[in-house]
Scaffold this motif. Structure first.
Motif, PDB file in Angstrom:
ATOM      1  N   VAL A  96      95.295   7.948 -40.535  1.00 28.64           N
ATOM      2  CA  VAL A  96      95.181   6.667 -41.246  1.00 28.64           C
ATOM      3  C   VAL A  96      94.649   5.593 -40.304  1.00 28.64           C
ATOM      4  CG1 VAL A  96      96.519   4.843 -42.379  1.00 28.64           C
ATOM      5  CG2 VAL A  96      96.950   7.237 -42.937  1.00 28.64           C
ATOM      6  N   ALA A  97      95.142   5.567 -39.074  1.00 19.85           N
ATOM      7  CA  ALA A  97      94.691   4.560 -38.119  1.00 19.85           C
ATOM      8  C   ALA A  97      93.202   4.705 -37.817  1.00 19.85           C
ATOM      9  CB  ALA A  97      95.504   4.662 -36.833  1.00 19.85           C
ATOM     10  N   ILE A  98      92.726   5.919 -37.619  1.00 23.45           N
ATOM     11  CA  ILE A  98      91.315   6.110 -37.281  1.00 23.45           C
ATOM     12  C   ILE A  98      90.426   5.863 -38.487  1.00 23.45           C
ATOM     13  CG2 ILE A  98      90.930   8.562 -37.672  1.00 23.45           C
ATOM     14  CD1 ILE A  98      89.866   6.548 -34.612  1.00 23.45           C
ATOM     15  N   VAL A  99      90.900   6.160 -39.699  1.00 24.20           N
ATOM     16  CA  VAL A  99      90.112   5.850 -40.895  1.00 24.20           C
ATOM     17  C   VAL A  99      89.973   4.335 -41.053  1.00 24.20           C
ATOM     18  CG1 VAL A  99      90.177   5.921 -43.427  1.00 24.20           C
ATOM     19  CG2 VAL A  99      90.552   7.996 -42.114  1.00 24.20           C
ATOM     20  N   LEU A 100      91.038   3.596 -40.804  1.00 25.24           N
ATOM     21  CA  LEU A 100      90.949   2.129 -40.855  1.00 25.24           C
ATOM     22  C   LEU A 100      90.011   1.595 -39.767  1.00 25.24           C
ATOM     23  CD1 LEU A 100      94.654   1.140 -41.568  1.00 25.24           C
ATOM     24  CD2 LEU A 100      92.693   0.984 -43.116  1.00 25.24           C
ATOM     25  N   TYR A 101      90.062   2.179 -38.597  1.00 19.44           N
ATOM     26  CA  TYR A 101      89.194   1.759 -37.497  1.00 19.44           C
ATOM     27  C   TYR A 101      87.725   2.020 -37.829  1.00 19.44           C
ATOM     28  CZ  TYR A 101      87.446   1.313 -32.737  1.00 19.44           C
ATOM     29  OH  TYR A 101      86.746   0.929 -31.638  1.00 19.44           O
ATOM     30  N   ILE A 102      87.416   3.203 -38.330  1.00 19.60           N
ATOM     31  CA  ILE A 102      86.033   3.530 -38.684  1.00 19.60           C
ATOM     32  C   ILE A 102      85.575   2.682 -39.872  1.00 19.60           C
ATOM     33  CG2 ILE A 102      84.547   5.371 -39.573  1.00 19.60           C
ATOM     34  CD1 ILE A 102      86.103   7.300 -37.815  1.00 19.60           C
ATOM     35  N   ALA A 103      86.470   2.393 -40.807  1.00 22.45           N
ATOM     36  CA  ALA A 103      86.111   1.521 -41.930  1.00 22.45           C
ATOM     37  C   ALA A 103      85.773   0.114 -41.436  1.00 22.45           C
ATOM     38  CB  ALA A 103      87.247   1.476 -42.940  1.00 22.45           C
TER      39      ALA A 103
END
Length: 121
Positions: A96-103
């Motif tokens: 979830v953290a990396i998806v938010l970062y990439i978003a």
């Protein structure tokens, strides 16, 4: 107790001593052949003039914006490497953290693209 760190401390001390020696010795060791071309200001291969040239005296801001965007996105993407190393042990929270970062990076990229920051005029 600190024996494993002794080579590391010595390496940093040697690097610091070399840097200080290089800066201190450069004025005494370096060449002293000055001429007009060396003392003149330099701006991207354009001959400097005391008065601004009509229509071409200023540097376009696009050069600086492109450089800043490259640095910004390059630094953001470098932070993905530590995640790639430990991605298995982070579980769902890490995903979830990396998806938010990439978003966030994607949002910034689309924002710059829509504003015309990636266009070269």
């Amino acid at each position: 107790m600190l024996d494993p760190y002794l080579p590391l401390v010595l390496m940093f001390a040697l690097a610091g001593a070399f840097a200080l020696f290089s800066v201190a010795a450069a004025p005494y060791i370096g060449p002293r052949r000055y001429n007009r071309a060396k003392l003149d200001s330099y701006e991207c291969g354009i001959e400097p003039s005391p008065q601004p040239v009509v229509g071409g005296g200023r540097m376009p801001v696009a050069y600086y914006l492109t450089a800043m965007l490259f640095i910004l996105f390059d630094i953001e993407l470098v932070f993905l490497y530590p995640y790639a190393v430990v991605s298995d042990s982070l579980g769902l929270f890490g995903l979830v953290a990396i998806v938010l970062y990439i978003a966030t990076i994607g949002f910034a990229y689309v924002y710059e693209w829509r504003r015309g920051g990636l266009e070269w005029n």
